[in-house]
Structures are given as C-alpha cells and as structure tokens.
Design a protein around this motif. Sequence first.
Motif, mmCIF file in Angstrom:
data_model
loop_
_atom_site.group_PDB
_atom_site.id
_atom_site.type_symbol
_atom_site.label_atom_id
_atom_site.label_comp_id
_atom_site.label_asym_id
_atom_site.label_seq_id
_atom_site.Cartn_x
_atom_site.Cartn_y
_atom_site.Cartn_z
ATOM 1 N N ALA A 60 -99.270 26.760 0.013
ATOM 2 C CA ALA A 60 -99.345 26.335 1.106
ATOM 3 C C ALA A 60 -97.525 25.807 1.927
ATOM 4 N N ALA A 61 -97.134 26.365 0.842
ATOM 5 C CA ALA A 61 -95.190 26.454 0.947
ATOM 6 C C ALA A 61 -95.180 28.326 1.027
ATOM 7 N N ALA A 62 -95.926 29.242 0.747
ATOM 8 C CA ALA A 62 -95.310 30.488 0.383
ATOM 9 C C ALA A 62 -96.094 30.990 1.653
ATOM 10 N N GLN A 63 -97.501 30.716 2.105
ATOM 11 C CA GLN A 63 -97.242 30.859 3.248
ATOM 12 C C GLN A 63 -96.805 30.826 4.521
ATOM 13 N N ILE A 64 -95.863 29.247 4.436
ATOM 14 C CA ILE A 64 -95.389 28.744 5.830
ATOM 15 C C ILE A 64 -93.820 29.507 5.646
ATOM 16 N N TYR A 65 -93.839 30.082 4.243
ATOM 17 C CA TYR A 65 -92.469 31.199 3.762
ATOM 18 C C TYR A 65 -92.538 31.475 4.939
ATOM 19 N N ASN A 66 -93.471 32.926 4.482
ATOM 20 C CA ASN A 66 -93.963 34.095 5.502
ATOM 21 C C ASN A 66 -94.094 34.093 6.828
ATOM 22 N N HIS B 61 -87.390 35.394 15.739
ATOM 23 C CA HIS B 61 -85.962 34.919 16.469
ATOM 24 C C HIS B 61 -85.860 34.327 15.767
ATOM 25 N N ASP B 62 -84.203 33.341 15.673
ATOM 26 C CA ASP B 62 -83.430 33.127 14.554
ATOM 27 C C ASP B 62 -84.425 31.830 14.258
ATOM 28 N N VAL B 63 -84.208 30.954 12.307
ATOM 29 C CA VAL B 63 -84.789 29.792 12.149
ATOM 30 C C VAL B 63 -83.947 29.761 11.828
ATOM 31 N N THR B 64 -83.324 28.185 12.609
ATOM 32 C CA THR B 64 -82.221 27.563 11.249
ATOM 33 C C THR B 64 -82.887 26.100 10.993
ATOM 34 N N VAL B 65 -82.711 26.254 9.660
ATOM 35 C CA VAL B 65 -83.573 24.637 8.655
ATOM 36 C C VAL B 65 -82.508 23.814 8.852
ATOM 37 N N LYS B 66 -83.159 22.254 9.136
ATOM 38 C CA LYS B 66 -81.960 21.972 8.428
ATOM 39 C C LYS B 66 -82.668 20.298 7.849
ATOM 40 N N ILE B 67 -82.492 20.290 6.413
ATOM 41 C CA ILE B 67 -82.986 18.775 5.669
ATOM 42 C C ILE B 67 -81.856 18.550 5.573
ATOM 43 N N ALA C 79 -85.831 18.447 -0.141
ATOM 44 C CA ALA C 79 -86.451 19.687 0.260
ATOM 45 C C ALA C 79 -86.389 19.504 -1.142
ATOM 46 N N ALA C 80 -87.438 19.267 -1.855
ATOM 47 C CA ALA C 80 -87.739 19.635 -3.213
ATOM 48 C C ALA C 80 -89.455 20.201 -3.526
ATOM 49 N N SER C 81 -89.150 21.557 -4.756
ATOM 50 C CA SER C 81 -90.334 21.685 -5.283
ATOM 51 C C SER C 81 -90.748 23.300 -4.278
ATOM 52 N N ALA C 82 -92.458 22.859 -3.761
ATOM 53 C CA ALA C 82 -92.901 23.892 -2.798
ATOM 54 C C ALA C 82 -91.287 23.895 -1.569
ATOM 55 N N ALA C 83 -90.795 22.420 -1.418
ATOM 56 C CA ALA C 83 -89.619 22.701 0.322
ATOM 57 C C ALA C 83 -88.898 22.461 0.359
ATOM 58 N N SER C 84 -88.597 23.001 -0.794
ATOM 59 C CA SER C 84 -86.946 24.317 -1.031
ATOM 60 C C SER C 84 -87.512 25.835 -0.921
ATOM 61 N N VAL C 85 -88.394 25.963 -1.317
ATOM 62 C CA VAL C 85 -88.925 27.446 -0.951
ATOM 63 C C VAL C 85 -89.269 28.300 0.436
ATOM 64 N N ILE C 86 -89.772 26.632 1.075
ATOM 65 C CA ILE C 86 -89.458 27.440 2.713
ATOM 66 C C ILE C 86 -88.915 27.247 3.565
ATOM 67 N N ALA C 87 -87.683 26.109 2.858
ATOM 68 C CA ALA C 87 -86.316 26.248 3.376
ATOM 69 C C ALA C 87 -85.624 27.312 3.166
ATOM 70 N N MET C 88 -85.960 28.251 2.011
ATOM 71 C CA MET C 88 -84.924 29.901 2.066
ATOM 72 C C MET C 88 -85.710 30.695 2.948
ATOM 73 N N ALA C 89 -86.503 30.178 4.305
ATOM 74 C CA ALA C 89 -87.184 31.359 5.198
ATOM 75 C C ALA C 89 -85.946 31.463 6.260
ATOM 76 N N GLY C 90 -85.479 30.056 6.351
ATOM 77 C CA GLY C 90 -84.450 29.867 7.073
ATOM 78 C C GLY C 90 -83.178 30.914 7.288
ATOM 79 N N THR C 91 -82.451 31.522 8.830
ATOM 80 C CA THR C 91 -81.546 32.031 9.150
ATOM 81 C C THR C 91 -80.373 31.644 8.760
#
Length: 246
Positions: free
Chosen positions: A71-77, A84-90, A94-106
Amino acid sequence: MKKFWKWKNRTVTDQENQTKTVERTLFLNGTIAEESWFDDDITPALFKEELMAGSGNITVWINSPGGDCVAAAQIYNMLMDYPHDVTVKIDGIAASAASVIAMAGTKVLISPVGMMMVHNPATVAWGDSAEMQKAIEMLSSVKDSIINAYEIKTGLSRARLSHLMDAETWMDAHKAVELGFADGILGRTELPEDMDPPAVTMLYSKAAVVNSLMDKIAAKCKTKPKTELEGRSVDSLYERLDLLRF
C-alpha cells in the motif's frame, strides 16, 4: 477495507486579487492499510480517484506507525506522479511504511517533537526450505525498492541506508533533517533567526543498544586474568582456607 486516509478541502480567498483557490489536505493516520493491498484492485483505485478528483498543490499530514509496504509503495507512486507540489508534514510519527510515503513529498517538514523510523521489511512465511528462500529473496527485493525511495530523497549511499534499516533507526526532527529525510522543521520560521541549531541530534539504533548492552554484560562477567592470581604463597592460601572453615 477501513479507510486510513481522509481528505479535507478549504476555500481560500486572495484579498489582493479577489481570487479563490481550494486548499487540498490529505490526512494519513494510523496503520497504513489494516489489510494488504496485494490483489486488491478496488482500494488503490479509490485512493487514486480521490487524489485526482481535484487539482492544485496538496498538503499531506502523516501520523502513522507504518503498515503494508505494498500500500505504501502504491501511495508513494501516486503522489510522485501527481502533477502538482506535494508538501508532507509529519506531526507525530512516520515509521516503517509511512516513512516511505513521506519520501514522495516535494517538501517534507517534521514537527519539532516528531519522529521518523526506518527498518528492514518483514513478513510471515510457511513451507519448506525452498519456500523460505523465496521469502528471503522477496524481502531482499522489497528492501532494495524501499532504498530507492530513500536514496532519491536523501542522497545518501545505498550502503548507509541499508545499515540504517538493519539497525532499526529512529530519528528525531533534527536528525531527520540532517540526514536528508526531511527538508525542515514545522514552526522553524516562528523561531528567532539567530537561534542556533541543537548541538546534539538524536538517532536511536536498536542494534547499537543491544550490542552496547552485550558489551557491558561481557565486561561484568569477565574473569580475572591468570596473572592476577599468581604470586600468592602456599601459607597465605592455607590462611584463606582456615577462614572458610566452620
């Protein structure tokens, strides 16, 4: 499937130009998919449909211990492909799979009291040695794919990222910024400009703690060298023996 995400839209009016824009905010809270997205065509499609239902920049708030890496991989992709820009705010963790999703942030921002954690993927397998080997190879491939996301964001070497994952590494906000997992700290602009950054940042490694504990136990259990026991006379040993008699 219990939804772990929620959208919230807010209309903002620009007083100077008298134009209205819609601010789109995505909240990712709790476990990332309580059920696996593997062989699930409906849930990922629903997430993508809601993501693409609007336009403009979006803000993604994350407070999650992790969950399903598929799920994390698909959301990341999906977030990486968003035009458009994606601003991630933790704001929490953001642990484990959630940290992967965070990496998608502009741009990735983390709360001053937020935490990030990276570790190796895990699974449950059953079968003979051949099946176990397949599971090992699968986990190795999953780890490589996760490192891809970390490498793109942080610029760290794959070897170092692999070591961080091996050690189950926890990072406070400043360490996350220092290592490149985050770009800044929430509220930093509200602090005095001349305020110095902390001299010490926190990085917790489970493996390092275990190794340190084992070293301390070994030191406590260490026997005295033979040379320390040499040099006593026979008479002194007899005197010591007499003290033990009763």
